[in-house]
Motif scaffolding. Structure first.
Motif, PDB file in Angstrom:
ATOM      1  N   MET A 145       0.799  -1.224   0.000  1.00 38.37           N
ATOM      2  CA  MET A 145       0.000   0.000   0.000  1.00 38.37           C
ATOM      3  C   MET A 145       0.833   1.275   0.000  1.00 38.37           C
ATOM      4  O   MET A 145       0.413   2.290  -0.564  1.00 38.37           O
ATOM      5  N   ARG A 146       2.005   1.254   0.618  1.00 36.93           N
ATOM      6  CA  ARG A 146       2.799   2.488   0.657  1.00 36.93           C
ATOM      7  C   ARG A 146       3.348   2.841  -0.724  1.00 36.93           C
ATOM      8  O   ARG A 146       3.584   4.009  -1.026  1.00 36.93           O
ATOM      9  N   LYS A 147       3.515   1.852  -1.567  1.00 37.14           N
ATOM     10  CA  LYS A 147       3.986   2.084  -2.931  1.00 37.14           C
ATOM     11  C   LYS A 147       2.832   2.283  -3.913  1.00 37.14           C
ATOM     12  O   LYS A 147       2.874   3.176  -4.773  1.00 37.14           O
ATOM     13  N   HIS A 148       1.792   1.454  -3.773  1.00 37.48           N
ATOM     14  CA  HIS A 148       0.742   1.435  -4.790  1.00 37.48           C
ATOM     15  C   HIS A 148      -0.640   1.806  -4.271  1.00 37.48           C
ATOM     16  O   HIS A 148      -1.620   1.736  -5.014  1.00 37.48           O
ATOM     17  N   GLY A 149      -0.740   2.231  -3.027  1.00 39.01           N
ATOM     18  CA  GLY A 149      -2.038   2.602  -2.484  1.00 39.01           C
ATOM     19  C   GLY A 149      -2.798   1.403  -1.947  1.00 39.01           C
ATOM     20  O   GLY A 149      -2.376   0.254  -2.054  1.00 39.01           O
ATOM     21  N   LEU A 150      -3.932   1.693  -1.345  1.00 38.13           N
ATOM     22  CA  LEU A 150      -4.810   0.661  -0.813  1.00 38.13           C
ATOM     23  C   LEU A 150      -5.457  -0.128  -1.942  1.00 38.13           C
ATOM     24  O   LEU A 150      -5.399   0.265  -3.116  1.00 38.13           O
ATOM     25  N   ALA A 151      -6.126  -1.216  -1.577  1.00 32.85           N
ATOM     26  CA  ALA A 151      -6.872  -1.975  -2.585  1.00 32.85           C
ATOM     27  C   ALA A 151      -7.894  -1.074  -3.283  1.00 32.85           C
ATOM     28  O   ALA A 151      -8.066  -1.147  -4.508  1.00 32.85           O
ATOM     29  N   VAL A 152      -8.571  -0.212  -2.520  1.00 30.55           N
ATOM     30  CA  VAL A 152      -9.572   0.661  -3.142  1.00 30.55           C
ATOM     31  C   VAL A 152      -8.944   1.676  -4.078  1.00 30.55           C
ATOM     32  O   VAL A 152      -9.598   2.156  -5.010  1.00 30.55           O
ATOM     33  N   ASP A 153      -7.697   2.022  -3.861  1.00 29.86           N
ATOM     34  CA  ASP A 153      -7.017   2.958  -4.750  1.00 29.86           C
ATOM     35  C   ASP A 153      -6.658   2.297  -6.081  1.00 29.86           C
ATOM     36  O   ASP A 153      -6.352   3.000  -7.053  1.00 29.86           O
ATOM     37  N   ASN A 154      -6.673   0.982  -6.095  1.00 26.31           N
ATOM     38  CA  ASN A 154      -6.380   0.224  -7.311  1.00 26.31           C
ATOM     39  C   ASN A 154      -7.625  -0.348  -7.958  1.00 26.31           C
ATOM     40  O   ASN A 154      -7.537  -1.018  -8.984  1.00 26.31           O
ATOM     41  N   LEU A 155      -8.792  -0.092  -7.350  1.00 27.59           N
ATOM     42  CA  LEU A 155     -10.043  -0.574  -7.910  1.00 27.59           C
ATOM     43  C   LEU A 155     -10.470   0.335  -9.056  1.00 27.59           C
ATOM     44  O   LEU A 155     -10.630   1.546  -8.873  1.00 27.59           O
ATOM     45  N   LEU A 156     -10.655  -0.251 -10.224  1.00 27.78           N
ATOM     46  CA  LEU A 156     -11.018   0.514 -11.417  1.00 27.78           C
ATOM     47  C   LEU A 156     -12.510   0.463 -11.709  1.00 27.78           C
ATOM     48  O   LEU A 156     -13.064   1.402 -12.275  1.00 27.78           O
ATOM     49  N   ALA A 157     -13.153  -0.633 -11.349  1.00 27.31           N
ATOM     50  CA  ALA A 157     -14.578  -0.788 -11.642  1.00 27.31           C
ATOM     51  C   ALA A 157     -15.114  -1.966 -10.842  1.00 27.31           C
ATOM     52  O   ALA A 157     -14.360  -2.828 -10.386  1.00 27.31           O
ATOM     53  N   ALA A 158     -16.431  -1.987 -10.680  1.00 29.72           N
ATOM     54  CA  ALA A 158     -17.080  -3.087  -9.980  1.00 29.72           C
ATOM     55  C   ALA A 158     -18.442  -3.349 -10.601  1.00 29.72           C
ATOM     56  O   ALA A 158     -19.139  -2.413 -11.013  1.00 29.72           O
ATOM     57  N   GLU A 164     -32.634  -4.230  -5.570  1.00 32.18           N
ATOM     58  CA  GLU A 164     -33.762  -4.560  -6.442  1.00 32.18           C
ATOM     59  C   GLU A 164     -33.446  -5.702  -7.393  1.00 32.18           C
ATOM     60  O   GLU A 164     -34.308  -6.148  -8.149  1.00 32.18           O
ATOM     61  N   GLY A 165     -32.196  -6.169  -7.384  1.00 37.23           N
ATOM     62  CA  GLY A 165     -31.809  -7.233  -8.288  1.00 37.23           C
ATOM     63  C   GLY A 165     -31.372  -6.736  -9.651  1.00 37.23           C
ATOM     64  O   GLY A 165     -31.312  -7.506 -10.607  1.00 37.23           O
ATOM     65  N   SER A 166     -31.054  -5.456  -9.754  1.00 42.19           N
ATOM     66  CA  SER A 166     -30.497  -4.911 -10.996  1.00 42.19           C
ATOM     67  C   SER A 166     -28.981  -5.061 -10.982  1.00 42.19           C
ATOM     68  O   SER A 166     -28.364  -5.174  -9.923  1.00 42.19           O
ATOM     69  N   ILE A 167     -28.392  -5.048 -12.175  1.00 36.33           N
ATOM     70  CA  ILE A 167     -26.939  -5.147 -12.308  1.00 36.33           C
ATOM     71  C   ILE A 167     -26.412  -3.796 -12.779  1.00 36.33           C
ATOM     72  O   ILE A 167     -26.808  -3.298 -13.837  1.00 36.33           O
ATOM     73  N   LEU A 168     -25.525  -3.206 -11.973  1.00 34.82           N
ATOM     74  CA  LEU A 168     -24.923  -1.924 -12.324  1.00 34.82           C
ATOM     75  C   LEU A 168     -23.419  -2.078 -12.483  1.00 34.82           C
ATOM     76  O   LEU A 168     -22.794  -2.907 -11.820  1.00 34.82           O
ATOM     77  N   GLN A 169     -22.858  -1.249 -13.351  1.00 38.15           N
ATOM     78  CA  GLN A 169     -21.410  -1.122 -13.455  1.00 38.15           C
ATOM     79  C   GLN A 169     -21.021   0.179 -12.763  1.00 38.15           C
ATOM     80  O   GLN A 169     -21.546   1.246 -13.090  1.00 38.15           O
ATOM     81  N   ALA A 170     -20.145   0.079 -11.790  1.00 39.69           N
ATOM     82  CA  ALA A 170     -19.720   1.264 -11.051  1.00 39.69           C
ATOM     83  C   ALA A 170     -18.263   1.549 -11.354  1.00 39.69           C
ATOM     84  O   ALA A 170     -17.402   0.671 -11.254  1.00 39.69           O
ATOM     85  N   SER A 171     -17.977   2.785 -11.728  1.00 40.49           N
ATOM     86  CA  SER A 171     -16.607   3.211 -12.036  1.00 40.49           C
ATOM     87  C   SER A 171     -16.574   4.724 -11.948  1.00 40.49           C
ATOM     88  O   SER A 171     -17.563   5.370 -11.590  1.00 40.49           O
ATOM     89  N   ALA A 172     -15.454   5.302 -12.306  1.00 37.08           N
ATOM     90  CA  ALA A 172     -15.353   6.754 -12.309  1.00 37.08           C
ATOM     91  C   ALA A 172     -16.300   7.384 -13.317  1.00 37.08           C
ATOM     92  O   ALA A 172     -16.681   8.550 -13.182  1.00 37.08           O
ATOM     93  N   ASP A 173     -16.712   6.611 -14.342  1.00 35.85           N
ATOM     94  CA  ASP A 173     -17.572   7.128 -15.407  1.00 35.85           C
ATOM     95  C   ASP A 173     -19.025   6.695 -15.277  1.00 35.85           C
ATOM     96  O   ASP A 173     -19.914   7.360 -15.812  1.00 35.85           O
ATOM     97  N   GLU A 174     -19.277   5.580 -14.606  1.00 36.79           N
ATOM     98  CA  GLU A 174     -20.636   5.066 -14.448  1.00 36.79           C
ATOM     99  C   GLU A 174     -20.977   4.977 -12.964  1.00 36.79           C
ATOM    100  O   GLU A 174     -20.240   4.359 -12.197  1.00 36.79           O
ATOM    101  N   HIS A 175     -22.070   5.610 -12.600  1.00 39.15           N
ATOM    102  CA  HIS A 175     -22.488   5.634 -11.190  1.00 39.15           C
ATOM    103  C   HIS A 175     -21.315   6.000 -10.274  1.00 39.15           C
ATOM    104  O   HIS A 175     -20.964   5.263  -9.352  1.00 39.15           O
ATOM    105  N   PRO A 176     -20.700   7.150 -10.534  1.00 42.29           N
ATOM    106  CA  PRO A 176     -19.498   7.514  -9.763  1.00 42.29           C
ATOM    107  C   PRO A 176     -19.764   7.669  -8.263  1.00 42.29           C
ATOM    108  O   PRO A 176     -18.859   7.467  -7.455  1.00 42.29           O
ATOM    109  N   ASP A 177     -20.990   8.045  -7.881  1.00 41.34           N
ATOM    110  CA  ASP A 177     -21.289   8.149  -6.448  1.00 41.34           C
ATOM    111  C   ASP A 177     -21.252   6.780  -5.779  1.00 41.34           C
ATOM    112  O   ASP A 177     -20.718   6.634  -4.669  1.00 41.34           O
ATOM    113  N   LEU A 178     -21.776   5.771  -6.451  1.00 43.18           N
ATOM    114  CA  LEU A 178     -21.718   4.411  -5.926  1.00 43.18           C
ATOM    115  C   LEU A 178     -20.283   3.907  -5.897  1.00 43.18           C
ATOM    116  O   LEU A 178     -19.859   3.272  -4.920  1.00 43.18           O
ATOM    117  N   PHE A 179     -19.537   4.217  -6.947  1.00 42.53           N
ATOM    118  CA  PHE A 179     -18.135   3.797  -6.995  1.00 42.53           C
ATOM    119  C   PHE A 179     -17.345   4.411  -5.846  1.00 42.53           C
ATOM    120  O   PHE A 179     -16.537   3.743  -5.202  1.00 42.53           O
TER     121      PHE A 179
END
Length: 459
Positions: A145-158, A164-179
């Motif tokens: 983490m001191r070199k490359h950041g936390l796991a969340v700092d390396n998370l690009l999308a989820a 409700e059972g919907s499938i969302l893509q969360a990233s800096a570009d899609e649903h950024p608040d959820l990301f």
């Protein structure tokens, strides 16, 4: 509800009358004993969708299981449904783009195994059988983490299945608040079925391992370590462990279970640079044993797996520290070895580096300006008495209380234990980030369907 079928579900349904029920509901923390009505072992995202919709339709309590490694045991609930991702452990590496897609039930050993085939890695836990999902969603601290950041700092999308059972893509570009909220806010917002991480060149051979000194040397070692860590390059990740020397095959038998302090290191760079970075540490005092050496990164990452086995009983207390003053060191040295169980220990993580350079509100992880985090791990065997368990938990509580003057006012959410830590969730985030998380919660889970966790109520 009918437990012999869920519409659209192709995975395995496990109820109390199945032979494998007790195994399926068992967690890493054997002190947690809960009996769900149904365990829905999912084969993929479509199964997760079906299980979530079924649970909501029938008004069932929901627990979500990734690696099942959280000390609070939130992966299993009583008389509800467990949405079990443990069969979803695939890892796909794209070496050209230096990314990895990881299913929500994968363990960090799975990730390291696949990424190291390409001499790549990302920040993960310090135990190979820790789940990717739980560790990441809470922040994700580890040796890199001191070199490359936390796991969340390396998370690009989820990929996220909503209440409700919907499938969302969360990233800096899609649903950024959820990301933003997923990067530290835990499992409050949905079921993450796939993560996509950034990878970095590393290994396959790194300079890594622990150095042990006798417990009597703890004060001197910690005072040296305070200055050593403050001057360490970002590439050098260190964790201090105070307890007994585990009975590992690589350690001489006469040292097994001896009270000792250890500093474990991993250098995220060339071995020869790592050798120079740890030279002063290895030369300090009179070590009992020095296991710092060039070794495979994946082997190092799994080196502690047998010291924290599944099924043992665990109870944790944790806090962030304002620093390692002489007074704080005195408290640590005085309390660390008072546990009755020889398996109990305390671990202290050196933060800073890349972790501290991320803006405070860029993610939901709040402990950016903390120098050190300490977790007090009470450990005992299932067959040991209730009196033994009470003694270990009391030790952890007294230790934390003694650290009160040196606490930074924050705590790592992944280190919070069960009921007696419920009130500390806001402490993990601070008021500003907590309020923002509550707003995201209100948008994506207004009914608080996902509350069997370090819960953030909709606000």
């Amino acid at each position: 509800m009918e437990t012999n079928g869920i519409n659209g579900f192709r995975g395995r349904l496990i109820t109390a009358d199945h032979a494998g029920y007790d195994t399926a509901r068992a967690l890493w923390n054997g002190a947690v004993d809960r009996r769900p009505r149904l365990i829905a072992r999912c084969g993929g995202t479509a199964d997760v969708v079906a299980a979530v919709r079924c649970a909501r339709h029938h008004g069932l309590e929901i627990a979500v299981r990734g690696g099942g490694h959280n000390v609070a045991g939130t992966a299993v609930c009583d008389d509800g449904i467990v949405i079990d991702l443990s069969a979803m452990r695939a890892v796909w590496v794209d070496p050209a783009r230096r990314t990895a897609r990881v299913q929500g039930g994968a363990l960090w050993g799975d990730v390291d195994h696949e990424t190291q085939a390409h001499a790549l890695a990302t920040t993960g836990g310090i135990v190979g059988h820790t789940g990717v999902a739980g560790l990441t969603l809470g922040g994700g601290i580890g040796f890199l983490m001191r070199k490359h950041g936390l796991a969340v700092d390396n998370l690009l999308a989820a990929e996220v299945v909503t209440p409700e059972g919907s499938i969302l893509q969360a990233s800096a570009d899609e649903h950024p608040d959820l990301f933003w909220a997923l990067r530290g806010g835990g499992g409050n917002f949905g079921v993450v079925t796939t993560f996509r991480f950034a990878l970095h060149p590393l290994g396959p051979t790194v300079m890594a391992g622990p150095v042990f000194w006798a417990a009597d040397d703890t004060t001197d070692v910690l005072r040296f370590y305070r200055d050593f860590a403050a001057e360490a390059p970002d590439e050098l990740g260190t964790v201090v462990r105070l307890g007994t020397i585990p009975p590992l095959p690589v350690i001489p038998e006469e040292l097994h279970w001896r009270p000792a302090i250890a500093v474990a290191c991993c250098y995220a760079g060339p071995v020869e640079d790592g050798e120079r970075a740890v030279r002063a540490l290895r030369r300090f005092g009179t070590p009992l044993v020095d296991l710092l050496a060039p070794k495979a990164y994946s082997a190092f990452q799994g080196g502690l797996d047998d010291t924290v086995l599944h099924g043992w009983h665990y109870y944790w207390k944790s806090t962030d520290l304002t620093g390692l003053s002489d007074e704080a060191i005195a408290v640590i040295a005085d309390h660390a070895y008072r546990a009755v169980s020889r398996r109990s220990y305390a671990a202290m993580f050196h933060m800073g580096g890349a972790v501290a350079r991320v803006p405070h509100d860029a993610t939901a992880y709040a402990g950016r300006d903390v120098a050190h985090n300490i977790v007090i791990d009470a450990v005992w065997l299932p067959e040991e008495s209730d009196e033994h368990a009470a003694a270990e938990t009391a030790w952890a509580r007294r230790f934390l209380q003694a650290l009160q003057p040196h606490r930074a006012g924050s705590v790592y959410v992944n280190f919070l234990d069960s009921d007696d830590d419920t009130g500390r969730v806001r402490e993990a985030y601070g008021d500003h980030i907590y309020r923002r998380l509550a707003e995201v919660k209100a948008k994506y889970d207004p009914d608080n369907a996902f509350h069997h966790n370090k819960n953030i109520r909709p606000g």
